[in-house]
Structures are given as C-alpha cells and as structure tokens.
Design an enzyme around this catalytic site. Structure first.
Site, mmCIF file in Angstrom:
data_model
loop_
_atom_site.group_PDB
_atom_site.id
_atom_site.type_symbol
_atom_site.label_atom_id
_atom_site.label_comp_id
_atom_site.label_asym_id
_atom_site.label_seq_id
_atom_site.Cartn_x
_atom_site.Cartn_y
_atom_site.Cartn_z
ATOM 1 N N ASP A 34 -15.287 5.728 17.687
ATOM 2 C CA ASP A 34 -14.265 6.589 17.065
ATOM 3 C C ASP A 34 -13.420 5.837 16.046
ATOM 4 O OD1 ASP A 34 -12.820 4.949 18.686
ATOM 5 O OD2 ASP A 34 -11.817 6.533 19.811
ATOM 6 N N GLY A 35 -13.711 4.549 15.829
ATOM 7 C CA GLY A 35 -12.981 3.781 14.826
ATOM 8 C C GLY A 35 -11.907 2.867 15.396
ATOM 9 N N ARG A 92 8.642 -2.692 1.475
ATOM 10 C CA ARG A 92 9.466 -2.084 0.429
ATOM 11 C C ARG A 92 10.516 -1.116 0.979
ATOM 12 N NH1 ARG A 92 4.740 -0.837 -3.856
ATOM 13 N NH2 ARG A 92 3.524 -0.853 -1.948
ATOM 14 N N GLN A 93 10.325 -0.678 2.240
ATOM 15 C CA GLN A 93 11.405 0.108 2.858
ATOM 16 C C GLN A 93 12.147 -0.835 3.798
ATOM 17 O OE1 GLN A 93 10.241 4.164 4.319
ATOM 18 N NE2 GLN A 93 8.256 3.496 3.574
ATOM 19 N N HIS A 126 8.989 -9.238 -0.062
ATOM 20 C CA HIS A 126 9.600 -8.351 -1.051
ATOM 21 C C HIS A 126 11.103 -8.611 -1.118
ATOM 22 C CE1 HIS A 126 10.425 -5.042 -3.585
ATOM 23 N NE2 HIS A 126 11.147 -4.441 -2.677
ATOM 24 N N LYS A 188 15.286 -1.234 -13.988
ATOM 25 C CA LYS A 188 14.266 -0.184 -13.804
ATOM 26 C C LYS A 188 14.846 0.995 -13.017
ATOM 27 C CE LYS A 188 11.135 -0.930 -10.440
ATOM 28 N NZ LYS A 188 10.028 -1.587 -9.761
ATOM 29 N N THR A 219 0.743 0.086 -8.506
ATOM 30 C CA THR A 219 0.128 0.962 -9.523
ATOM 31 C C THR A 219 0.129 0.310 -10.904
ATOM 32 O OG1 THR A 219 2.248 1.942 -10.123
ATOM 33 C CG2 THR A 219 1.042 3.003 -8.337
#
Ligand code: R5P
Length: 308
Positions: A34-35, A92-93, A126, A188, A219
């Site tokens: 099942d992984g 990043r959170q 980060h 930014k 990205t």
C-alpha cells in the site's frame, strides 16, 4: 561511527561516506504493497554513533523515512543518533504571521525529537531561529563555506551582493563581508505563497556585477523577479548562489530564460538529469558535511570550520 542514508539523496550520502573513508551502512528501506515504508538496519548498531543522512525535501515520504530510520536506530540501541538533514524542509512556515496557519517548522522539530534523534546537523536553515524549536544539540552549517571560493575564482569585478528579500539579508550580508562587497536588498512582496507581486530595490547596482544570494530556489519566482529588477536598475552580470535546489514546476526553464548568467547551487537536494540546464552549476556539500560529522564524532569544534 556509522553513516546510513535514506532514499532522498543517496549520491550525497555516498560522497559523505567517501569523505569519511568509511562504507555507507547497510539499511533496508522498502515498501509495503500500500506504499507504507519499511525500515530495517541490516547490521548491528548497538552502542554505535549513528548518522542518518536524509534531506526532507518533497515528497513528504522523505520526512517519514527519516523518522522511521531514527526510530529503528533508537530501538536497536544506537548510542547516539544524529539526524543529518542537508535540506530542512517545511521550514518556511516558522511563525504565525497569519491567523489559522500551521507552524510546520516547529512540528518537524517535535517529530524529529520525539522519534529519538539526539542531535541535528543541517545547512542554511531558512531561518536560523528554527534551532530554538529543538531542545537537543543542533549544529548549523553555512553555505558560504561551499560557495565563496568558487565566487572568488570567477573573479567578478566591482561586485555587489544582493539579498532577493529582506529575510535573506543576514545571509547575504555574511557573503558581502567575506567577499568585501557592498550589499543591496530587494523588498519582495508576495500575493500568495510562491506568487510574487512586486519587488523594490534598496541599494545601488548600476554598472556592477551582482551576486544574488538565497537559501531556496523553489519555483524560481523570487530569483527571476529580482534578476529582472536588477537588470532594469543597470546591473551587469547577474550571478546567483542558492543553497537548496528544489526546482519545482518550470523553475529551471524560467531561470534559463532570465537575465541570470549562472546559478550555483549545492547538492543538498538531488537534481535529476532532466532538470539540469546550462546555467546551473552544482557544487557538492559532501566535504562540509563529512568534516562536520567527523568533528561531532570526535567532540571537536564545528564553529572553527567557518573561521575565514
Ligand atoms: C523565501 O523566503 C525563500 O528564502 C526563497 O526566496 C523562496 O522560498 C524561493 O521560492 P521561489 O523560488 O518559489 O520564489
């Protein structure tokens, strides 16, 4: 001392073991039908100083694999377990900057500690304050040790180091100090995660060669927006040093088409052949991790690794 690898970045783990002049430990990582992930050490690790190399880049199974490897090592009576996390994902959170959001970096810290890690070794978090989410010893390495010599070798005249956002300004400042260069910052603004609205340049780049410094390229939006802004502001060559190459979606093609002349990344995250492009150069972080592991094992100073 024994070094084991998860499946997220086997080539890096092999290079680390090579640097240490030891074979990689024998661990079986397989899947149920099942992984679900099955982990078993195929050698005795009782009383051993165990280092588990596994970046927690996507998919989420990589973090689960790390937790299962830590759990199995603890239950097999390893003397000490160090989670070697070349790229610490879900970072990043790291603060509650909007209502009703998760604090994923803190959750990752809780999971890693609860699984049984005795210490953590990572590179370019980060945000450095994530170290405080752990109550176990934490060694934080800096990518300047990997990139600065290369940047010096390419001899960029009249250089200026640029942080592509305010969060990266401390890291970029460290590069500026080591390269004896000026510092500029892009302010930014995002409209949503991974979507950048605008950027405003603070500092002078006209007629200068830029070294853009960031921790993550996901990205590619942050770097490309910054590069376009810098080109408009009169920058000459735009060179990028970025630690963790996530390269999601069309990031590599976006970079290839951008004003960036070269991007140098490390191998903390495995970059498959189909994502390699002419502008991308990969430098290995293995000697840095290897040296840090050796020093942790021998109870020697890690900070002296960064004395310039
Ligand atoms: C964000 O604060 C990070 O330091 C990176 O700038 C960011 O994660 C890069 O993401 P993307 O490549 O999607 O713009």
């Amino acid at each position: 001392m024994k070094v084991f690898s998860g499946t997220a970045n086997l080539p890096l783990a092999k290079k680390i073991a090579q640097h240490l002049d030891i074979p990689l430990g024998d661990v079986e990582i397989s899947r149920f039908n099942d992984g679900e992930i099955f982990v078993k050490y195929n050698e005795n690790i009782r009383g051993t100083d165990v280092f588990i190399v596994q970046p927690t880049s996507p998919p989420g199974d990589n973090i689960l694999e790390l937790l299962l490897m830590i759990d199995a090592a603890r239950r097999a009576s390893a003397k000490r377990i160090t989670a070697v996390i070349p790229y610490f994902g879900y970072a990043r959170q790291d603060r509650k900057d909007q209502p009703r959001v998760a604090l994923s970096a803190k959750l990752m810290a809780n999971l890693i500690s609860t699984a049984g890690a005795n210490r953590v070794l990572t590179l370019d978090l980060h945000s450095a304050s994530i170290q405080g989410f752990f109550d176990i010893p934490f060694d934080h390495l800096y990518s300047s040790a990997i990139f600065v010599d290369y940047i010096k070798e390419i001899k960029l005249e009249n250089p200026v180091v640029v942080a592509p956002d305010v969060g990266s300004s401390k890291r970029a400042g460290a590069y500026a100090n080591r390269l004896h260069a000026e510092l500029a910052v892009v302010d930014k603004r995002r409209s949503a995660p991974n979507k950048i609205k605008t950027g405003t340049l603070i500092g002078e780049v006209e007629g200068k060669n830029v070294i853009l410094v960031d921790d993550i390229v996901d990205t590619g939006g942050t770097l490309c927006v910054a590069a376009n802004l810098l080109r408009k502001a009169g920058a000459k060559k735009i060179f990028v040093a970025c630690t963790h190459p996530i390269f999601s979606g069309g990031a590599v093609d976006k970079i290839q088409k951008s004003p960036i002349s070269q991007i140098v990344v490390s191998d903390t995250v495995f970059v498959p052949e189909e994502k390699k492009r002419e502008k991308i150069k990969i430098l290995t972080s293995a000697p840095l991790f290897g040296e840090a592991i050796k020093r942790i094992h021998n109870e020697e100073s890690i900070s002296s690794l960064f004395d310039s």
